[in-house]
Scaffold this motif. Structure first.
Motif, mmCIF file in Angstrom:
data_model
loop_
_atom_site.group_PDB
_atom_site.id
_atom_site.type_symbol
_atom_site.label_atom_id
_atom_site.label_comp_id
_atom_site.label_asym_id
_atom_site.label_seq_id
_atom_site.Cartn_x
_atom_site.Cartn_y
_atom_site.Cartn_z
ATOM 1 N N GLN A 161 -29.448 -61.133 -18.227
ATOM 2 C CA GLN A 161 -28.045 -60.862 -18.518
ATOM 3 C C GLN A 161 -27.345 -62.176 -18.749
ATOM 4 O O GLN A 161 -27.350 -63.047 -17.862
ATOM 5 C CB GLN A 161 -27.395 -60.114 -17.352
ATOM 6 C CG GLN A 161 -25.917 -59.828 -17.542
ATOM 7 C CD GLN A 161 -25.643 -58.854 -18.660
ATOM 8 O OE1 GLN A 161 -26.317 -57.838 -18.789
ATOM 9 N NE2 GLN A 161 -24.656 -59.172 -19.492
ATOM 10 N N SER A 187 -21.125 -61.489 -24.135
ATOM 11 C CA SER A 187 -22.307 -61.241 -23.313
ATOM 12 C C SER A 187 -23.420 -60.605 -24.139
ATOM 13 O O SER A 187 -23.157 -59.928 -25.136
ATOM 14 C CB SER A 187 -21.959 -60.301 -22.151
ATOM 15 O OG SER A 187 -20.989 -60.868 -21.301
ATOM 16 N N ARG A 235 -27.561 -58.850 -23.222
ATOM 17 C CA ARG A 235 -28.632 -58.621 -22.263
ATOM 18 C C ARG A 235 -29.942 -58.554 -23.014
ATOM 19 O O ARG A 235 -30.126 -57.706 -23.889
ATOM 20 C CB ARG A 235 -28.424 -57.335 -21.471
ATOM 21 C CG ARG A 235 -29.441 -57.215 -20.336
ATOM 22 C CD ARG A 235 -29.233 -56.003 -19.459
ATOM 23 N NE ARG A 235 -29.803 -54.799 -20.027
ATOM 24 C CZ ARG A 235 -30.201 -53.740 -19.310
ATOM 25 N NH1 ARG A 235 -30.086 -53.769 -17.996
ATOM 26 N NH2 ARG A 235 -30.684 -52.668 -19.902
ATOM 27 N N ARG A 281 -23.666 -68.003 -14.862
ATOM 28 C CA ARG A 281 -23.390 -67.237 -16.084
ATOM 29 C C ARG A 281 -24.514 -66.261 -16.424
ATOM 30 O O ARG A 281 -24.259 -65.181 -16.953
ATOM 31 C CB ARG A 281 -23.191 -68.193 -17.264
ATOM 32 C CG ARG A 281 -22.053 -69.164 -17.098
ATOM 33 C CD ARG A 281 -21.779 -69.932 -18.381
ATOM 34 N NE ARG A 281 -22.926 -70.755 -18.790
ATOM 35 C CZ ARG A 281 -23.546 -70.649 -19.956
ATOM 36 N NH1 ARG A 281 -23.167 -69.744 -20.839
ATOM 37 N NH2 ARG A 281 -24.569 -71.459 -20.256
ATOM 38 N N ASN A 292 -23.797 -63.953 -19.669
ATOM 39 C CA ASN A 292 -22.350 -63.807 -19.746
ATOM 40 C C ASN A 292 -21.701 -65.142 -20.087
ATOM 41 O O ASN A 292 -22.331 -66.192 -19.959
ATOM 42 C CB ASN A 292 -21.807 -63.299 -18.405
ATOM 43 C CG ASN A 292 -22.391 -61.962 -18.007
ATOM 44 O OD1 ASN A 292 -22.619 -61.095 -18.838
ATOM 45 N ND2 ASN A 292 -22.631 -61.785 -16.713
ATOM 46 N N SER A 293 -20.453 -65.076 -20.514
ATOM 47 C CA SER A 293 -19.699 -66.296 -20.845
ATOM 48 C C SER A 293 -20.519 -67.210 -21.755
ATOM 49 O O SER A 293 -20.637 -68.419 -21.501
ATOM 50 C CB SER A 293 -19.313 -67.035 -19.558
ATOM 51 O OG SER A 293 -18.546 -66.209 -18.714
#
Length: 124
Positions: free
Chosen positions: A82, A17, A19, A67, A84-85
């Motif tokens: 953000q 991840s 951000r 995601r 993710n994955s």
């Protein structure tokens, strides 16, 4: 004049991840939506997602739905992405952009101001 500055990019392993942040400075007038775009080497800039001034409306490109998430803190003049994955195909330079228009958020030409971009590299 309005300035946008992205931060938070880097190198991350697939599945990880990151951000990203986008700080907005300068004189803004009224409410503005914010968008995120990305551009891989040798490819066109593509839409990632966008968020309205009050965070009520959010839209995402199909490849990132489920995601990625966009949020904003207007008290800090900052927008976040953000991620993710993460996948190797998410690699690219990520740009934030601001627009006063209420439609057309998926199109780069709808945006009035752009940041300089931050590199995201996802390795497998």
């Amino acid at each position: 004049q309005v300035q946008l500055a992205e931060s938070g990019g880097g190198l991350v392993q697939a599945g990880g991840s990151l951000r990203l942040s986008c700080a907005v400075s300068g004189r803004t007038y009224g409410s503005y939506a914010m968008g995120w775009f990305r551009q891989a080497a040798g490819k066109e800039r593509e839409f990632v997602g966008a968020i309205s001034w009050g965070s009520v409306n959010k839209i995402y490109a199909d490849p990132v739905k489920g995601r990625f998430g966009i949020s904003r803190d207007n008290s800090k003049n900052t927008v976040y992405l953000q991620m993710n994955s993460l996948k190797p195909e998410d690699t690219g330079v990520y740009y934030c952009a601001a627009t006063y228009t209420l439609t057309g958020w998926v199109v780069p030409r709808s945006y009035d101001y752009w940041g300089q971009g931050t590199q995201v590299t996802v390795f497998s």
